[in-house]
Scaffold this active site. Structure first.
Site, PDB file in Angstrom:
ATOM      1  N   GLU A  96       0.782  -1.417   2.098  1.00  0.00           N
ATOM      2  CA  GLU A  96       1.148  -1.921   0.879  1.00  0.00           C
ATOM      3  C   GLU A  96       0.733  -1.191  -0.308  1.00  0.00           C
ATOM      4  OE1 GLU A  96      -0.773  -5.936   0.530  1.00  0.00           O
ATOM      5  OE2 GLU A  96       1.096  -6.804   1.414  1.00  0.00           O
ATOM      6  N   GLU A 143       4.813  -9.088   7.194  1.00  0.00           N
ATOM      7  CA  GLU A 143       3.663 -10.140   7.090  1.00  0.00           C
ATOM      8  C   GLU A 143       4.183 -11.481   6.390  1.00  0.00           C
ATOM      9  OE1 GLU A 143       0.402  -8.878   4.864  1.00  0.00           O
ATOM     10  OE2 GLU A 143      -0.034  -7.004   6.298  1.00  0.00           O
TER      11      GLU A 143
END
Ligand SMILES: *[C@@H]1O[C@H](CO)[C@@H](O)[C@H](O)[C@H]1NC(C)=O
Ligand SMILES: *[C@@H]1O[C@H](CO)[C@@H](O)[C@H](O)[C@H]1NC(C)=O
Ligand SMILES: *[C@@H]1O[C@H](CO)[C@@H](O)[C@H](O)[C@H]1NC(C)=O
Ligand SMILES: *[C@@H]1O[C@H](CO)[C@@H](O)[C@H](O)[C@H]1NC(C)=O
Ligand SMILES: *[C@@H]1O[C@H](CO)[C@@H](O)[C@H](O)[C@H]1NC(C)=O
Ligand SMILES: *[C@@H]1O[C@H](CO)[C@@H](O)[C@H](O)[C@H]1NC(C)=O
Ligand SMILES: *[C@@H]1O[C@H](CO)[C@@H](O)[C@H](O)[C@H]1NC(C)=O
Ligand SMILES: *[C@@H]1O[C@H](CO)[C@@H](O)[C@H](O)[C@H]1NC(C)=O
Ligand SMILES: *[C@@H]1O[C@H](CO)[C@@H](O)[C@H](O)[C@H]1NC(C)=O
Ligand SMILES: *[C@@H]1O[C@H](CO)[C@@H](O)[C@H](O)[C@H]1NC(C)=O
Length: 650
Positions: A189, A266
């Site tokens: 991320e 995710e």
């Protein structure tokens, strides 16, 4: 850019097979490998492969239970396990490697393969994962010129050493070598943190030099996240809500070299827990709307032939002091010891309702009979009250700990320490009074004592931490017991993660700098021997309210039936007298407990216990004893989550 080596290999293979097509192929970087992709599908040996994945990190699971957890993943219908690797556990000191026990990640991947699962490697070096400093070793902050997650020579150098060493462990387990590892994540991320492509490229080169599977990035499903995290030539994927995320990927990733099949890397079925008296446990249990939404989302992903990984499929435990933290609006939120995460497979490895519901959704998309039956997990065991007796006050064990004398306080990291507590002691040279102020702020929970009498608690998890007023006479001893509650693992604040006292301690309105400190490093990797032996007289142990921390000790035996699976001895340790502290069973640090909740019991895996009639030893360090000369421990077979009023709240 993609691995030079694999590009060359691709060209060689293509030349050997059909030299003319080689020039017409744009996806040359993946066509050669056992695992590759086109613009619609992942391809395993050329056939479409839909990733039905779930996150499960080996370092959060007792090694003896790895196989059981992996079997439960297969039995829910998953075909792939996603795993973060925690660098700080593998390299606890610079150049000192530990691949033993739960750190033997290669052994975990081999088991995954034996159980019919593929693996997606998420090696970091930064992983977030609500783990201490997002996986960075604490010593990194002491390397001169270090700037994490940036195009910084010391950071890239340390990262390279780590990746090389990790690759040595798991190289043979890559899919091209017949292993289960399909692909590897680049950074984590990164678009939520920065947008420096030079850095991403340098890190991609380090990974590609050491792994021959292809890389992918995983970012939040929004324009700025994708713009910051994407790297040319690397497959860009999203996390979070799949509908907005997939749409964002299609809209904002326009470089065709980053396009490919859609993966929600995710999918959050629920969320993590943090310590706070007003923070209830995150779970879908009893929340029909939330679980129905999750099932609908997963069904939607599968029906469109896209891929997902559940975050978490099984969360496990932040053993010892492994938990991370984040800065909320103005105060620290420290992650609980439990990383149960409300996940389909709970912290103890037992399936929850949503486990079965997700299994039903997945089953719709697979040929009948391809999902194994769900293995029966035995019930947890209940342990009747065990009485724990005080053995010694923490302040009477100082000889056991490494002591440093210094004019001015030194931070935890400067002491060469990574976790736990630091005790700073100052003897007043003259009388002085006023507020105690720590130059670098409160990191993170400071219990203030004068002559071993507790004055108060300054805690950065409070929106308005108190500021303690003390009055010292000449020769009085000021003691600051500083607890590291977990390094921040997310957002810009992770750049400055130094614990203990950072800067000077001043007192009074004239800002008198206190000089002359005795500093005790209490990493608590080992417990002082006096904590485990009953003293001849308990009189000398001050367990009174407002006294120093106290060790309590006791033991219990379990069923002598050693034929039973260790899982049947699992229990949740409850400490009803406890306010805040740390608990060990047979020398294993189970982690922190804290009455505020939502976690009220600590997971004790049966595999940490002795077989037969041998006693199991429980040690508790209670930081804020309330006068209890007997401290009780109980083993619960059913877990309860709840919050209590915080006795220290300002
Ligand atoms: C996918 O690739 C095929 C073959 O290369 C091409 O014809 C098609 O247009 C591509 N589709 C998309 C959505 O890019
Ligand atoms: C790079 O890291 C290695 C080990 O991590 C260390 O021995 C070496 O001194 C570092 N080199 C530089 C230039 O920082
Ligand atoms: C990988 O691909 C090669 C060449 O196609 C093949 O011989 C080999 O069996 C494949 N490996 C696995 C693990 O499937
Ligand atoms: C808990 O209380 C703090 C401080 O009042 C507040 O900022 C926070 O939002 C609350 N958290 C929850 C989960 O209610
Ligand atoms: C998904 O794949 C199956 C089998 O290849 C195909 O029949 C179906 O049309 C695909 N669905 C979508 C939405 O692409
Ligand atoms: C666990 O306990 C429940 C309720 O006490 C019982 O119904 C169940 O059969 C037990 N399960 C196993 C595997 O023993
Ligand atoms: C601590 O105080 C001393 C004396 O005033 C000063 O020289 C030193 O720079 C201070 N240290 C920090 C970290 O502020
Ligand atoms: C400092 O504190 C004392 C008592 O705590 C008070 O009498 C005095 O006025 C204060 N001085 C200043 C400059 O604030
Ligand atoms: C002991 O612990 C209980 C909490 O379980 C508390 O209510 C009690 O006041 C404590 N102190 C004594 C002296 O028992
Ligand atoms: C207990 O016994 C089991 C087999 O019955 C064995 O696998 C395990 O290692 C033993 N544990 C200990 C702590 O001795």
């Amino acid at each position: 850019m993609k691995p030079v080596t694999s590009i060359i290999r691709a060209i060689l293979i293509l030349l050997a097979v059909s030299p003319l097509n080689a020039l017409a192929t744009s996806n040359e970087h993946v066509d050669n490998a056992n695992f590759s992709y086109n613009n619609r599908s992942f391809l395993l040996n050329g056939a479409p492969y839909q990733i039905i994945g779930g996150q499960m990190d080996p370092q959060r699971i007792p090694r003896a239970y790895w196989r059981q957890r992996l079997q439960m993943a297969r039995a829910m219908g998953l075909n792939t396990i996603f795993s973060y690797i925690f660098w700080n556990r593998l390299e606890p000191q610079p150049g000192k490697w530990d691949f033993s026990d739960q750190n033997d990640v290669a052994a975990y991947f081999r088991l995954a393969q034996e159980e019919g699962l593929h693996v997606v490697l998420r090696p970091g070096p930064y992983v977030c994962g609500e783990h201490d400093w997002g996986g960075f070793p604490a010593w990194l902050s002491q390397v001169p010129g270090m700037e994490v997650r940036s195009n910084n020579a010391p950071f890239l150098n340390a990262s390279k050493t780590y990746i090389q060493r990790l690759a040595k462990e798991v190289q043979a387990l890559q899919v091209n070598n017949g292993g289960p590892i399909l692909m590897a994540q680049l950074e984590n991320e990164y678009g939520s943190f920065g947008s420096d492509k030079t850095y991403l490229k340098a890190l991609a080169t380090i990974l590609s030099d050491n792994f021959d599977v292809f890389l992918y990035t995983n970012d939040g499903g929004g324009e700025s996240y994708l713009a910051g995290g994407q790297l040319q030539g690397v497959l860009a994927e999203i996390d979070g809500d799949p509908k907005t995320g997939f749409a964002a990927r299609d809209k904002y990733v326009t470089d065709s070299s980053s396009l490919g099949p859609l993966l929600d890397g995710e999918y959050y079925v629920t969320w993590l827990d943090s310590w706070a008296s007003n923070y209830s446990h995150e779970t879908d249990s009893g929340d029909t709307a939330a679980s129905q939404q999750a099932l609908k989302d997963l069904d939607w992903i599968l029906s469109n032939n896209n891929s997902f990984s559940l975050y978490m499929f099984h969360g496990g435990t932040n053993w010892g002091f492994d938990n991370g933290a984040i800065w909320g609006s103005s105060y620290l939120e420290a992650v609980t010891t439990s990383y149960d995460y409300g996940a389909p497979l709970d912290e103890s490895g037992r399936p929850t309702n949503i486990y079965y519901q997700i299994r039903d959704v997945i089953a719709k998309y697979l040929p009948d009979g391809t999902i194994p039956d769900v293995p029966i997990a035995p019930n947890l065991t209940q342990v009747a009250e065990i009485s724990l007796k005080p053995t010694v006050s923490l302040f009477d064990t100082l000889d056991f700990f490494h002591k440093t004398s210094a004019d001015y306080p030194l931070s935890m990291e400067a002491l060469g320490q990574s976790y736990g507590f630091v005790l700073y002691e100052h003897i007043a040279k003259t009388s002085v009074q006023g507020k105690v102020t720590l130059g670098g702020g409160i990191r993170d929970r400071v219990i203030v004592y004068v002559n071993s009498i507790r004055i108060g608690v300054m805690d950065s998890t409070y929106a308005a931490p108190s500021s303690e007023q003390v009055s010292l006479q000449k020769d009085d001893c000021l003691q600051l017991l500083v607890e590291n509650l977990g390094r921040v693992d997310y957002a810009q604040q992770l750049k400055d993660q130094i614990k203990g006292v950072v800067g000077n301690v001043t007192m009074g309105n004239e800002s008198t700098v206190l000089t002359g400190w005795s500093i005790y490093s209490m990493e608590l990797d080992n417990i002082p021997p006096s904590a485990t032996t009953q003293p001849s007289s308990q009189k000398s142990i001050h367990v009174g309210s407002g006294g120093p921390p106290v060790f309590y000790h006791g033991s219990y035996a379990i069923s002598p039936d050693v034929s039973q699976s260790p899982l049947s001895r699992d229990t949740f340790l409850s400490l009803p007298n406890g306010v805040k502290g740390v608990a060990w069973v047979n020398g294993r640090n189970l982690g922190r407990y804290w009455t505020i909740g939502p976690q009220q019991s600590l997971y004790v895996p049966g595999c940490f216990l002795n077989n037969g009639t041998d006693l199991n030893e429980i040690i508790v360090l209670e930081l804020e004893p309330r006068g209890n000369t007997t401290f009780f421990a109980k083993g619960l077979s059913t877990r309860h989550w709840f919050n209590n009023f915080d006795p220290d709240a300002p």
